[in-house]
Design an enzyme around this catalytic site. Sequence first.
Site, PDB file in Angstrom:
ATOM      1  N   ASN A  32      11.699  -8.661   6.794  1.00  0.00           N
ATOM      2  CA  ASN A  32      12.040  -7.899   7.993  1.00  0.00           C
ATOM      3  C   ASN A  32      11.626  -8.714   9.217  1.00  0.00           C
ATOM      4  OD1 ASN A  32      12.958  -5.627   6.547  1.00  0.00           O
ATOM      5  ND2 ASN A  32      10.858  -4.911   6.287  1.00  0.00           N
ATOM      6  N   ILE A  76       0.821  -1.217   0.000  1.00  0.00           N
ATOM      7  CA  ILE A  76       0.000   0.000   0.000  1.00  0.00           C
ATOM      8  C   ILE A  76       0.855   1.268   0.000  1.00  0.00           C
ATOM      9  CG2 ILE A  76      -0.278   0.395   2.493  1.00  0.00           C
ATOM     10  CD1 ILE A  76      -3.334   0.594   1.947  1.00  0.00           C
ATOM     11  N   VAL A 115       4.132  -5.618  10.310  1.00  0.00           N
ATOM     12  CA  VAL A 115       3.019  -6.578  10.285  1.00  0.00           C
ATOM     13  C   VAL A 115       3.580  -7.932  10.697  1.00  0.00           C
ATOM     14  CG1 VAL A 115       1.239  -7.657   8.885  1.00  0.00           C
ATOM     15  CG2 VAL A 115       1.859  -5.265   8.466  1.00  0.00           C
ATOM     16  N   HIS A 118       6.202 -12.065   5.555  1.00  0.00           N
ATOM     17  CA  HIS A 118       5.970 -11.667   4.166  1.00  0.00           C
ATOM     18  C   HIS A 118       7.306 -11.330   3.537  1.00  0.00           C
ATOM     19  CE1 HIS A 118       5.553  -8.275   6.924  1.00  0.00           C
ATOM     20  NE2 HIS A 118       6.138  -7.530   5.993  1.00  0.00           N
TER      21      HIS A 118
HETATM   22  P1  5GP Z   1       7.078  -4.843   7.256  1.00  0.00           P
HETATM   23  O1  5GP Z   1       7.504  -3.496   7.725  1.00  0.00           O
HETATM   24  O2  5GP Z   1       6.237  -5.568   8.304  1.00  0.00           O
HETATM   25  O3  5GP Z   1       8.182  -5.687   6.714  1.00  0.00           O
HETATM   26  O4  5GP Z   1       6.148  -4.585   6.009  1.00  0.00           O
HETATM   27  C1  5GP Z   1       4.789  -4.328   6.105  1.00  0.00           C
HETATM   28  C2  5GP Z   1       4.369  -3.735   4.793  1.00  0.00           C
HETATM   29  O5  5GP Z   1       2.962  -3.803   4.710  1.00  0.00           O
HETATM   30  C3  5GP Z   1       4.760  -2.260   4.647  1.00  0.00           C
HETATM   31  O6  5GP Z   1       5.603  -2.092   3.519  1.00  0.00           O
HETATM   32  C4  5GP Z   1       3.421  -1.549   4.490  1.00  0.00           C
HETATM   33  O7  5GP Z   1       3.451  -0.500   3.548  1.00  0.00           O
HETATM   34  C5  5GP Z   1       2.491  -2.671   4.051  1.00  0.00           C
HETATM   35  N1  5GP Z   1       1.117  -2.505   4.476  1.00  0.00           N
HETATM   36  C6  5GP Z   1       0.690  -2.085   5.694  1.00  0.00           C
HETATM   37  N2  5GP Z   1      -0.654  -2.074   5.745  1.00  0.00           N
HETATM   38  C7  5GP Z   1      -1.075  -2.496   4.516  1.00  0.00           C
HETATM   39  C8  5GP Z   1      -2.381  -2.694   3.946  1.00  0.00           C
HETATM   40  O8  5GP Z   1      -3.426  -2.493   4.577  1.00  0.00           O
HETATM   41  N3  5GP Z   1      -2.428  -3.122   2.663  1.00  0.00           N
HETATM   42  C9  5GP Z   1      -1.301  -3.360   1.934  1.00  0.00           C
HETATM   43  N4  5GP Z   1      -1.474  -3.776   0.666  1.00  0.00           N
HETATM   44  N5  5GP Z   1      -0.062  -3.200   2.439  1.00  0.00           N
HETATM   45  C10 5GP Z   1       0.038  -2.766   3.711  1.00  0.00           C
END
Ligand code: 5GP
Length: 108
Positions: free
Chosen positions: A86, A30, A95, A99
């Site tokens: 991460n 997003i 999150v 992923h």
């Molecule tokens: P992390 O920081 O956990 O490795 O990555 C989480 C990713 O999820 C971030 O790059 C963030 O932009 C993405 N993200 C967070 N909320 C949402 C959402 O509601 N929808 C989508 N498509 N991506 C999200």
Amino acid sequence: MDCLFCKIIKREIPATIQYEDDHMIAFNDINPKAPIHLLIVPKKHICTLNDVTEQDIELVGRLVKTASTLAEQFNIAQSGYRTVFNCNDDGGQEVYHIHLHLLGGKKL
Ligand code: 5GP
Ligand code: ZN
């Protein structure tokens, strides 16, 4: 389960889905950090990379293989791309459902 990515998998929250099979889903981030920024997410809820078990090795391999397949489909296989997991606070994890980030389309 009160998990953002589980909700996307269950279609309770919308996302731009680019790939799905029995094991995983891939959708646009997003808040993209590159022209192409996909998140490749297993359907199994695993909180962090630290929680990956021997049983999950094939699944994680599938995520990585899907990253290269999607890179091919998005025409960044030859120009190059970055894949990132991460983990926890210092790793920048936001999150807590593992992923694989797939980033490309510019010089990173
Ligand atoms: P992390 O920081 O956990 O490795 O990555 C989480 C990713 O999820 C971030 O790059 C963030 O932009 C993405 N993200 C967070 N909320 C949402 C959402 O509601 N929808 C989508 N498509 N991506 C999200
Ligand atoms: Zn989850």
